[in-house]
Design a protein around this motif. Sequence first.
Motif, PDB file in Angstrom:
ATOM      1  N   GLU A   1       0.827  -1.209   0.000  1.00  0.00           N
ATOM      2  CA  GLU A   1       0.000   0.000   0.000  1.00  0.00           C
ATOM      3  C   GLU A   1       0.862   1.260   0.000  1.00  0.00           C
ATOM      4  O   GLU A   1       1.796   1.389   0.801  1.00  0.00           O
ATOM      5  CB  GLU A   1      -0.913   0.001   1.224  1.00  0.00           C
ATOM      6  N   CYS A   2       0.548   2.183  -0.894  1.00  0.00           N
ATOM      7  CA  CYS A   2       1.264   3.451  -0.969  1.00  0.00           C
ATOM      8  C   CYS A   2       0.669   4.443   0.036  1.00  0.00           C
ATOM      9  O   CYS A   2      -0.412   4.202   0.588  1.00  0.00           O
ATOM     10  CB  CYS A   2       1.206   4.018  -2.385  1.00  0.00           C
ATOM     11  N   PRO A   3       1.331   5.559   0.300  1.00  0.00           N
ATOM     12  CA  PRO A   3       0.792   6.550   1.254  1.00  0.00           C
ATOM     13  C   PRO A   3      -0.576   7.105   0.873  1.00  0.00           C
ATOM     14  O   PRO A   3      -1.269   7.672   1.717  1.00  0.00           O
ATOM     15  CB  PRO A   3       1.864   7.652   1.253  1.00  0.00           C
ATOM     16  N   ASN A   4      -0.972   6.949  -0.400  1.00  0.00           N
ATOM     17  CA  ASN A   4      -2.293   7.419  -0.823  1.00  0.00           C
ATOM     18  C   ASN A   4      -3.369   6.349  -0.684  1.00  0.00           C
ATOM     19  O   ASN A   4      -4.502   6.544  -1.124  1.00  0.00           O
ATOM     20  CB  ASN A   4      -2.226   7.908  -2.273  1.00  0.00           C
ATOM     21  N   GLY A   5      -2.998   5.200  -0.095  1.00  0.00           N
ATOM     22  CA  GLY A   5      -3.993   4.181   0.219  1.00  0.00           C
ATOM     23  C   GLY A   5      -4.287   3.190  -0.888  1.00  0.00           C
ATOM     24  O   GLY A   5      -5.238   2.408  -0.771  1.00  0.00           O
ATOM     25  N   ARG A   6      -3.482   3.178  -1.946  1.00  0.00           N
ATOM     26  CA  ARG A   6      -3.695   2.216  -3.040  1.00  0.00           C
ATOM     27  C   ARG A   6      -2.719   1.048  -2.917  1.00  0.00           C
ATOM     28  O   ARG A   6      -1.533   1.227  -2.614  1.00  0.00           O
ATOM     29  CB  ARG A   6      -3.524   2.894  -4.403  1.00  0.00           C
ATOM     30  N   LEU A   7      -3.225  -0.151  -3.185  1.00  0.00           N
ATOM     31  CA  LEU A   7      -2.419  -1.368  -3.088  1.00  0.00           C
ATOM     32  C   LEU A   7      -1.791  -1.647  -4.447  1.00  0.00           C
ATOM     33  O   LEU A   7      -2.432  -2.206  -5.341  1.00  0.00           O
ATOM     34  CB  LEU A   7      -3.312  -2.525  -2.632  1.00  0.00           C
ATOM     35  N   HIS A   8      -0.531  -1.244  -4.618  1.00  0.00           N
ATOM     36  CA  HIS A   8       0.160  -1.388  -5.898  1.00  0.00           C
ATOM     37  C   HIS A   8       0.804  -2.770  -6.020  1.00  0.00           C
ATOM     38  O   HIS A   8       1.493  -3.227  -5.099  1.00  0.00           O
ATOM     39  CB  HIS A   8       1.247  -0.318  -6.039  1.00  0.00           C
ATOM     40  N   ILE A   9       0.593  -3.398  -7.158  1.00  0.00           N
ATOM     41  CA  ILE A   9       1.173  -4.720  -7.402  1.00  0.00           C
ATOM     42  C   ILE A   9       2.679  -4.593  -7.619  1.00  0.00           C
ATOM     43  O   ILE A   9       3.148  -3.668  -8.288  1.00  0.00           O
ATOM     44  CB  ILE A   9       0.503  -5.383  -8.615  1.00  0.00           C
ATOM     45  N   ASN A  10       3.405  -5.522  -7.077  1.00  0.00           N
ATOM     46  CA  ASN A  10       4.852  -5.612  -7.270  1.00  0.00           C
ATOM     47  C   ASN A  10       5.114  -6.191  -8.664  1.00  0.00           C
ATOM     48  O   ASN A  10       5.474  -7.357  -8.816  1.00  0.00           O
ATOM     49  CB  ASN A  10       5.449  -6.499  -6.159  1.00  0.00           C
ATOM     50  N   MET A  11       4.924  -5.364  -9.692  1.00  0.00           N
ATOM     51  CA  MET A  11       4.982  -5.847 -11.075  1.00  0.00           C
ATOM     52  C   MET A  11       6.373  -6.291 -11.479  1.00  0.00           C
ATOM     53  O   MET A  11       6.514  -7.095 -12.412  1.00  0.00           O
ATOM     54  CB  MET A  11       4.471  -4.761 -12.031  1.00  0.00           C
TER      55      MET A  11
END
Length: 447
Positions: free
Chosen positions: A279-289
């Motif tokens: 999760e980034c500081p903006n609350g989105r769960l970014h995939i470890n692409m």
Amino acid sequence: MERCKTSVEPTINQNMMFKWLYMLGRYFRNPSSQSIHSFLSKSESYPLERLEAFQLKKLKELIGFAYQYSPYYKKTFSENQVKPSDIQSLDDLSKLPIITKNELLRHNSEIHTTFKFKKTFNAKTSGTTGQSLQFKRNEYADTFNRAVINHNYGYYNVKPWYRNGYFWGFNKSLKYRLKTKFLDTLQNRFRVFSYSQTELFAFIKKLKRAKYVHGYSSSIYQTAKAINQGQIEKPKNILMVKGTSEMVFDHYQPEIIKAFGTKMISEYGAAEAGIIAFECPNGRLHINMEGVIVEEHNREILVTNLNMLSFPIIRYKLGDYIKLAPRNTKCSCGKNHRILENVFGRVGQTVYGFKYEYPSLYFYYIFKNLSEKHQLYLEYQVLQKKKGHLTFNLASTLSNSEKLWLGKEIESFFKDDMQYTINSEARIDFGSGKVKSFISTLNHGQQ
């Protein structure tokens, strides 16, 4: 992507020794670390097309390697009439068969590749969903996993050698406890070995000097409640609270924020699949692409680890329900990595009505709807001991209208196929590890 700034800085006296211990350990254990960190610093700003091009390159290498060195994959690829040369796009991944945890266990030795790596590590899963899986993890895969975690820590201004409190499973034998305490000391880490009031309060006092807290989200939540309810000085220097291995429920956040001064973020992954999203500081769960490919198949996640060559994980059915955000979804943090819109948790056990069967995912939606429609955040555990009846245990007291809202949600999903009981101020069984939001004593087909 901008890193978080904070006025709380670690002092040289507190952290220099642990920094050098960390760097020394990394040098010997994970020699690939420096090059991976350098790559991640560049790839965090890649456009999506470049990230996907990188994934395709790594996927081709992985499939070719598995075909050449893994007896299991060579056999299954041949049975499905797929050759490495057939993989020319990310969409071609769907040509390959799906693999499950049972198959990883049953064909363990044949899945392992015959290639002689310079360095591998023994790894295993926790076994909380059944039999523990043991496997060899090649050094690059192990290092990549650690590097991804530490790279994401940077967004919260956290260094891996900072003082930290840890909630994780543990062995109660004296020998294991002594070994674990020694290793924790080297890593500037402390944990609880029981959840007795005495030991938990001792742990909370140590948080005074900690910079981050991580581990089982339910255990962190219980600790936050203890801090808020007791006459205990709240920790003032916490930069990050990270929940992993479990879902982070909405009702956790008010207690977490009150106790630690910051919300709980999510790290999503598994021992055998690696770090999947952060999760980034903006609350989105970014995939470890850079490390994994994620597919959504019938609402379930399939994971391909791009670096696991010693024990290839290709189209692995992890057992979680997910929802991928549309490909063109953008995050204001600046990263272009694909986003997991939701992780709903384990596919889990079946819920039995009088006539029909239902997925335990229904409980997620019931309580999610309550939070969205009525701003009602409930700590819950659902029990089933007989068909056609559910017991909803709630930690808080519900008003008559709140019980009515909950009843309507339950009935909207189960109609007249289920009777239910709602217990307010009920005891929630958290145990000493992962919390279960649904507990069933029924076997498949039991009357």
